[in-house]
Design an enzyme around this catalytic site. Structure first.
Site, PDB file in Angstrom:
ATOM      1  CE1 TYR A 193      29.097-103.294 -50.935  1.00  0.00           C
ATOM      2  CE2 TYR A 193      27.546-105.105 -51.267  1.00  0.00           C
ATOM      3  CZ  TYR A 193      28.617-104.343 -51.715  1.00  0.00           C
ATOM      4  OH  TYR A 193      29.208-104.633 -52.929  1.00  0.00           O
TER       5      TYR A 193
ATOM      6  CG  ASN B 217      34.168-101.728 -59.439  1.00  0.00           C
ATOM      7  OD1 ASN B 217      33.403-102.674 -59.277  1.00  0.00           O
ATOM      8  ND2 ASN B 217      35.441-101.776 -59.061  1.00  0.00           N
TER       9      ASN B 217
ATOM     10  CB  SER C  48      25.343-105.289 -54.336  1.00  0.00           C
ATOM     11  OG  SER C  48      25.242-106.483 -53.584  1.00  0.00           O
TER      12      SER C  48
ATOM     13  CB  ILE D 299      31.136-111.916 -58.209  1.00  0.00           C
ATOM     14  CG1 ILE D 299      29.767-111.454 -58.704  1.00  0.00           C
ATOM     15  CG2 ILE D 299      32.162-112.005 -59.350  1.00  0.00           C
ATOM     16  CD1 ILE D 299      29.126-112.279 -59.790  1.00  0.00           C
TER      17      ILE D 299
END
Length: 243
Positions: free
Chosen positions: A154, A89, A141, A187
């Protein structure tokens, strides 16, 4: 003692996963953190409040020597324990347009998500294979499946996580080890605090940001026996923004 290791487990989605696993499973939870010890202690307290057992293990996932040293010394002190579940994570963002992106911002984001996955999982995978059972869940993601402007680093890191999930799943399936990914959208966590939620939710069919717990429920399912025939899968949790 059977254990679940959650990297970046002290805050946000990682914290929610630790708490959910405490509620749903009998795993002893290893809460990994890098720098925020106070947050890790909060997560530990929350896990115990939820009826689980846990401990904190500090290492920086980008530092392979540190990962090995910390995990090996933990194993040395817990000879009967088995890490059966790995939840990768840990991740960071350093957003910016590609044409102005300093190399460090590119490198740091990829180091944390992608090399962090390698350092932790590569070190532990042989034990999972020897025990003929294991669960690896990678937090990807929406940026990794769709690509997000202003997040090339990312998106690259999380896109690579999607690829490695699918490849590794095929290598280890015969030994009852599953490898899956979840790909959250927007989120509500520290990571999205600075985003304009009011504007962005107009883009989301569900018309809201997700909760960290909603991601944690899916992770909890994927590490359960119920998900034994699911591997190499990427599950989008994004309110319909991309599928």
């Amino acid at each position: 003692m059977k254990c679940a290791l959650i990297t970046g487990g002290s805050r946000g989605i990682g914290k929610a996963i630790c708490i959910q696993l405490a509620k749903d499973t009998s795993y002893h939870i290893l809460i990994n953190y890098n720098s925020n010890e106070a947050a890790a202690k909060d997560t530990l307290a929350a896990v115990e409040l939820a009826g689980g057992t846990a401990e904190i293990i500090q290492f920086n996932v980008t530092n392979s020597d540190q990962v090995k040293t910390k995990l090996d010394s933990w194993q040395e002190n817990n000879k009967e324990a088995i890490i059966e579940v790995i939840v990768n994570n840990a991740g960071i963002t350093k957003d910016g347009l590609f044409m102005w992106m300093p190399q460090n911002d590119w490198q740091d984001v990829i180091n944390t998500s992608l090399n962090g996955f390698y350092n932790v999982t590569n070190h532990l995978i042989q034990k999972l294979l020897r025990n003929r059972y294991g669960r690896v869940v990678n937090i990807a993601s929406v940026s990794g499946v769709k690509g997000t402007a202003g997040q090339t680093n990312y998106s690259a890191a999380k896109g690579a996580i999607v690829g490695v999930t699918k490849a590794l799943a095929q290598e280890v399936a015969k030994r009852n080890v599953t490898v899956n990914a979840v790909a959250p959208g927007f989120i509500k966590t520290d990571m999205t605090d600075e985003l304009d939620e009011k504007e962005l939710k107009k883009l989301i069919p569900a018309n809201r940001f997700g909760e960290a717990e909603e991601v944690a429920h899916v992770v909890s399912f994927l590490i359960s026996k119920k998900a034994s025939y699911i591997t190499g899968e990427v599950i989008n949790i994004n309110g319909g923004i991309y599928s």
